[in-house]
Design a protein around this motif. Structure first.
Motif, PDB file in Angstrom:
ATOM      1  N   ASP A  21      -4.855 -37.747 -22.044  1.00 48.78           N
ATOM      2  CA  ASP A  21      -3.747 -38.215 -21.234  1.00 48.78           C
ATOM      3  C   ASP A  21      -4.045 -39.672 -20.878  1.00 48.78           C
ATOM      4  N   THR A  22      -3.073 -40.366 -20.308  1.00 46.95           N
ATOM      5  CA  THR A  22      -3.286 -41.773 -19.956  1.00 46.95           C
ATOM      6  C   THR A  22      -3.359 -41.992 -18.447  1.00 46.95           C
ATOM      7  N   ASP A  23      -2.235 -41.801 -17.759  1.00 48.69           N
ATOM      8  CA  ASP A  23      -2.150 -42.152 -16.344  1.00 48.69           C
ATOM      9  C   ASP A  23      -2.987 -41.218 -15.479  1.00 48.69           C
ATOM     10  N   TYR A  29      -3.921 -44.560 -11.203  1.00 47.96           N
ATOM     11  CA  TYR A  29      -2.518 -44.952 -11.156  1.00 47.96           C
ATOM     12  C   TYR A  29      -2.072 -45.449  -9.777  1.00 47.96           C
ATOM     13  N   THR A 138       1.198 -38.699 -23.711  1.00 53.84           N
ATOM     14  CA  THR A 138       1.505 -39.304 -22.431  1.00 53.84           C
ATOM     15  C   THR A 138       2.992 -39.243 -22.151  1.00 53.84           C
ATOM     16  N   SER A 142       8.012 -45.005 -24.672  1.00 49.76           N
ATOM     17  CA  SER A 142       7.010 -45.526 -25.602  1.00 49.76           C
ATOM     18  C   SER A 142       6.661 -46.979 -25.315  1.00 49.76           C
ATOM     19  N   GLN A 145       4.225 -47.289 -22.315  1.00 47.67           N
ATOM     20  CA  GLN A 145       2.899 -46.736 -22.560  1.00 47.67           C
ATOM     21  C   GLN A 145       2.159 -47.521 -23.641  1.00 47.67           C
ATOM     22  N   LYS A 148       0.648 -50.502 -21.929  1.00 46.15           N
ATOM     23  CA  LYS A 148      -0.561 -50.177 -21.174  1.00 46.15           C
ATOM     24  C   LYS A 148      -1.774 -50.100 -22.093  1.00 46.15           C
ATOM     25  N   THR A 163       4.266 -40.110 -27.163  1.00 48.48           N
ATOM     26  CA  THR A 163       4.895 -40.220 -25.852  1.00 48.48           C
ATOM     27  C   THR A 163       5.942 -39.123 -25.706  1.00 48.48           C
TER      28      THR A 163
END
Length: 254
Positions: A21-23, A29, A138, A142, A145, A148, A163
């Motif tokens: 995952d990202t955030d 975050y 994520t 798109s 993200q 990021k 995404t």
């Protein structure tokens, strides 16, 4: 807390790929979001001639309306839509230039305050050097993200990115997980998932038989308390040391 297994006799086996995952998984975050929100509110007050409390109420209501209308989709996270609707709720009708300005202000400020957790880059480089596949699943659109990932300098660290905009649904729905699995071309039993949300990341991955690792340091999502990961951790540097300490079957000590 450092590393915590939820099954006493669990023996981790080296995966062929790891999905991230990202955030709130690769970075925190909360701080960048707070800074970005304040910057957007300040600009809205100046451009619209409104009181800050009115702006905050309108944007909060706009967010709620957008999420209720769009459900668990990428667009439901769109700051562009929040700002558009918020301006309308303030009685200013649709103001396209101001809406775009606020969205750019939000994300520019957000990225300026982002910082990867210690050990993330080192883990990703180790995985790459060992030939382990990597992917991201994520939520959100798109473009945001992608920005990021590029901002963090990680665009060459992942084989694939999925995404919720591309998949057509947010986690924990099956579509984004299935798309990532299809792109990787690897049996889910040979994949790990690293995320921060029990209800989205862990529950979603579990449906496919994926081994789950939960990064924790925030209040648990109440909807996911009954969904236990295989392993919990709160420090990527310690996780990296553990994974390559010889205790994970199939990975030799570094």
């Amino acid at each position: 807390m450092s590393l915590s297994f939820h099954t006493a006799d669990l023996s981790l086996r080296a995966p062929q790929a790891i999905i991230f995952d990202t955030d709130n998984t690769l970075y925190a975050y909360g701080h960048p979001h707070a800074q970005a929100t304040a910057a957007a509110e300040e600009k809205a007050v100046r451009l619209l001639g409104c009181q800050v409390d009115d702006v905050r109420r309108a944007f909060a209501q706009a967010r709620q309306e957008v999420k209720q209308r769009l459900g668990r989709t990428a667009s439901s996270h769109s700051r562009l839509l929040y700002f558009q609707r918020g301006i309308e709720l303030l009685g200013r009708k649709t103001q396209l230039v101001i809406t775009l300005d606020l969205e750019q202000t939000y994300w520019r400020t957000f990225l300026a305050h982002c910082e990867l957790f210690p050990g993330v880059r080192e883990l990703l480089m180790t995985l790459r050097n060992r030939g382990i596949g990597t992917a991201i699943i994520t939520d959100l659109t798109s473009q945001i993200q992608f920005r990021k990932i590029i901002y963090f300098g990680l665009d060459d660290c992942f084989d694939y990115v999925v995404t919720s905009e591309e998949a057509g649904a947010d986690k924990p729905q099956e579509a984004p997980f299935q798309l990532a699995i299809d792109k990787l071309g690897i049996d889910p039993a040979q994949i790990w998932m690293i995320g921060d949300d029990p209800a989205s990341d862990i529950a979603g991955a579990r449906r496919f038989g994926i081994t789950t690792l939960l990064r924790v340091d925030r209040a648990r999502n109440g909807n996911g308390r009954d969904v236990a990961p295989d392993l919990e951790f709160d420090d990527f540097e310690e996780l990296n040391r553990y994974l390559f300490s010889g205790k994970v079957e199939g990975w030799a000590r570094q």
